[in-house]
Design a protein around this motif. Sequence first.
Motif, PDB file in Angstrom:
ATOM      1  N   ILE A 198      38.376 -14.560   4.797  1.00  0.00           N
ATOM      2  CA  ILE A 198      37.254 -13.861   5.409  1.00  0.00           C
ATOM      3  C   ILE A 198      37.697 -12.470   5.839  1.00  0.00           C
ATOM      4  O   ILE A 198      38.896 -12.192   5.919  1.00  0.00           O
ATOM      5  CB  ILE A 198      36.685 -14.622   6.616  1.00  0.00           C
ATOM      6  CG1 ILE A 198      37.734 -14.771   7.717  1.00  0.00           C
ATOM      7  CG2 ILE A 198      36.147 -15.978   6.203  1.00  0.00           C
ATOM      8  CD1 ILE A 198      37.192 -15.376   9.006  1.00  0.00           C
ATOM      9  N   SER A 199      36.740 -11.602   6.093  1.00  0.00           N
ATOM     10  CA  SER A 199      37.056 -10.241   6.506  1.00  0.00           C
ATOM     11  C   SER A 199      36.006  -9.753   7.499  1.00  0.00           C
ATOM     12  O   SER A 199      34.989 -10.415   7.728  1.00  0.00           O
ATOM     13  CB  SER A 199      37.107  -9.309   5.284  1.00  0.00           C
ATOM     14  OG  SER A 199      35.859  -9.309   4.612  1.00  0.00           O
ATOM     15  N   ASP A 200      36.263  -8.593   8.089  1.00  0.00           N
ATOM     16  CA  ASP A 200      35.274  -8.000   8.987  1.00  0.00           C
ATOM     17  C   ASP A 200      33.968  -7.825   8.238  1.00  0.00           C
ATOM     18  O   ASP A 200      33.951  -7.507   7.052  1.00  0.00           O
ATOM     19  CB  ASP A 200      35.746  -6.626   9.469  1.00  0.00           C
ATOM     20  CG  ASP A 200      37.060  -6.696  10.236  1.00  0.00           C
ATOM     21  OD1 ASP A 200      37.327  -7.745  10.841  1.00  0.00           O
ATOM     22  OD2 ASP A 200      37.805  -5.705  10.223  1.00  0.00           O
ATOM     23  N   GLY A 201      32.866  -8.035   8.926  1.00  0.00           N
ATOM     24  CA  GLY A 201      31.577  -7.898   8.256  1.00  0.00           C
ATOM     25  C   GLY A 201      30.441  -8.106   9.218  1.00  0.00           C
ATOM     26  O   GLY A 201      30.561  -7.803  10.420  1.00  0.00           O
ATOM     27  N   PRO A 202      29.318  -8.652   8.732  1.00  0.00           N
ATOM     28  CA  PRO A 202      28.143  -8.853   9.585  1.00  0.00           C
ATOM     29  C   PRO A 202      28.419  -9.702  10.818  1.00  0.00           C
ATOM     30  O   PRO A 202      27.757  -9.553  11.843  1.00  0.00           O
ATOM     31  CB  PRO A 202      27.156  -9.550   8.640  1.00  0.00           C
ATOM     32  CG  PRO A 202      27.582  -9.150   7.277  1.00  0.00           C
ATOM     33  CD  PRO A 202      29.074  -9.047   7.336  1.00  0.00           C
ATOM     34  N   CYS A 203      29.407 -10.605  10.729  1.00  0.00           N
ATOM     35  CA  CYS A 203      29.717 -11.460  11.877  1.00  0.00           C
ATOM     36  C   CYS A 203      30.482 -10.710  12.965  1.00  0.00           C
ATOM     37  O   CYS A 203      30.564 -11.172  14.095  1.00  0.00           O
ATOM     38  CB  CYS A 203      30.531 -12.674  11.423  1.00  0.00           C
ATOM     39  SG  CYS A 203      29.628 -13.805  10.338  1.00  0.00           S
ATOM     40  N   GLY A 204      31.065  -9.545  12.606  1.00  0.00           N
ATOM     41  CA  GLY A 204      31.830  -8.768  13.572  1.00  0.00           C
ATOM     42  C   GLY A 204      33.270  -8.575  13.146  1.00  0.00           C
ATOM     43  O   GLY A 204      33.657  -8.897  12.015  1.00  0.00           O
ATOM     44  N   LEU A 205      34.091  -8.056  14.068  1.00  0.00           N
ATOM     45  CA  LEU A 205      35.503  -7.814  13.798  1.00  0.00           C
ATOM     46  C   LEU A 205      36.316  -9.078  14.029  1.00  0.00           C
ATOM     47  O   LEU A 205      36.123  -9.782  15.026  1.00  0.00           O
ATOM     48  CB  LEU A 205      36.041  -6.716  14.709  1.00  0.00           C
ATOM     49  CG  LEU A 205      35.607  -5.278  14.438  1.00  0.00           C
ATOM     50  CD1 LEU A 205      36.163  -4.371  15.523  1.00  0.00           C
ATOM     51  CD2 LEU A 205      36.077  -4.820  13.068  1.00  0.00           C
ATOM     52  N   LEU A 206      37.254  -9.350  13.117  1.00  0.00           N
ATOM     53  CA  LEU A 206      38.142 -10.488  13.276  1.00  0.00           C
ATOM     54  C   LEU A 206      39.227 -10.159  14.289  1.00  0.00           C
ATOM     55  O   LEU A 206      39.654  -9.013  14.424  1.00  0.00           O
ATOM     56  CB  LEU A 206      38.785 -10.846  11.940  1.00  0.00           C
ATOM     57  CG  LEU A 206      37.849 -11.199  10.783  1.00  0.00           C
ATOM     58  CD1 LEU A 206      38.663 -11.513   9.543  1.00  0.00           C
ATOM     59  CD2 LEU A 206      36.955 -12.372  11.154  1.00  0.00           C
TER      60      LEU A 206
END
Length: 328
Positions: free
Chosen positions: A250-258
């Motif tokens: 997974i990577s940073d995206g719509p869900c937010g920053l990892l």
Amino acid sequence: MSERQALDMWAYARPNSEIDEAGLGYSLTSLFLEAGTEAPTYYRIRLTPEGRVVDDFSDGRVDVREQVVMEDELSRKESSTTLARIKVMLQKRVGTLCVWVSPPGGPYGYEEGKIDVGYVTEEGGVLVHWGYGIKTRFDKQTHLLIASRIGEFALTSWPLNSPEDLRDKLFEIQTDDPLALLHEIIPMPEALDSIENGEARRLREMMFQKARHVVRHVKPLLTSAATRWDYMQAGALAERMMVQETGIEISDGPCGLLNSSLVENRSGTQFVVGFAQIDFRGKVTDVFSGSGNREGKYVKSCGKCGKSINAVISKGYKCSCGGVYEGC
């Protein structure tokens, strides 16, 4: 760059208090399903004899209504559909299909849409609502057309003039065969097939077990955590372990920053937690009101260079390119 955390470990573990293992496992599972797969995200809530509404992937201590977020106008709209779904359960309206259509775009600049489908039934004398969040790649107008089609079957429908009209609308349909009806009105046969054959449910259950295994391993770090940085390191470890356990990247995206991104690229990083914006050291750099608002305007990107901003900014805000926000 200003962004929300995808997984805020601090919300599940405070010093000298009990760690919410089930809640953290639930959120970790949801993050990897939503950010790393195209599978519908399965969930199941039930009504207890005491009148509480609990999630079957939690330990049953927290009523779903206590987790509803009402920080700003958008979260209030989206949460109203959750409360409407719970109302259907409390009214014991067995046989009700609940459908919510969320288009891309909007105040948060969603990159993809979502269709949430759920059905109220009774199993062994217990009222349950099984549901699935289905990611979509349709444009806004297609979401509006799909919702208009759903409205033809709904007990209550509304005039829909814009895709944004959908954010607080829960369509309720009385049916004995919800999946057959969904196949008729939602043009996503593969996603619906994975719901019908149980594949999406089995994936969620498998991922949840792996997430609980990961949580048990990071629990000592959470128990001893004292700063935001400690929590982010625990979160980064949990994310890396989930990648190893599931093989899903997974990577940073719509869900937010990892957390892993925050740890690896910590210089100058800022993100939003609750009503405060903080840097990676835990220093508060801005404070929001209880409604989640402050003086300014939410801006997705710089009008001069196009660089991502994704924050509420005030007059005088200066981008790295030299562009200055003059207010409106």
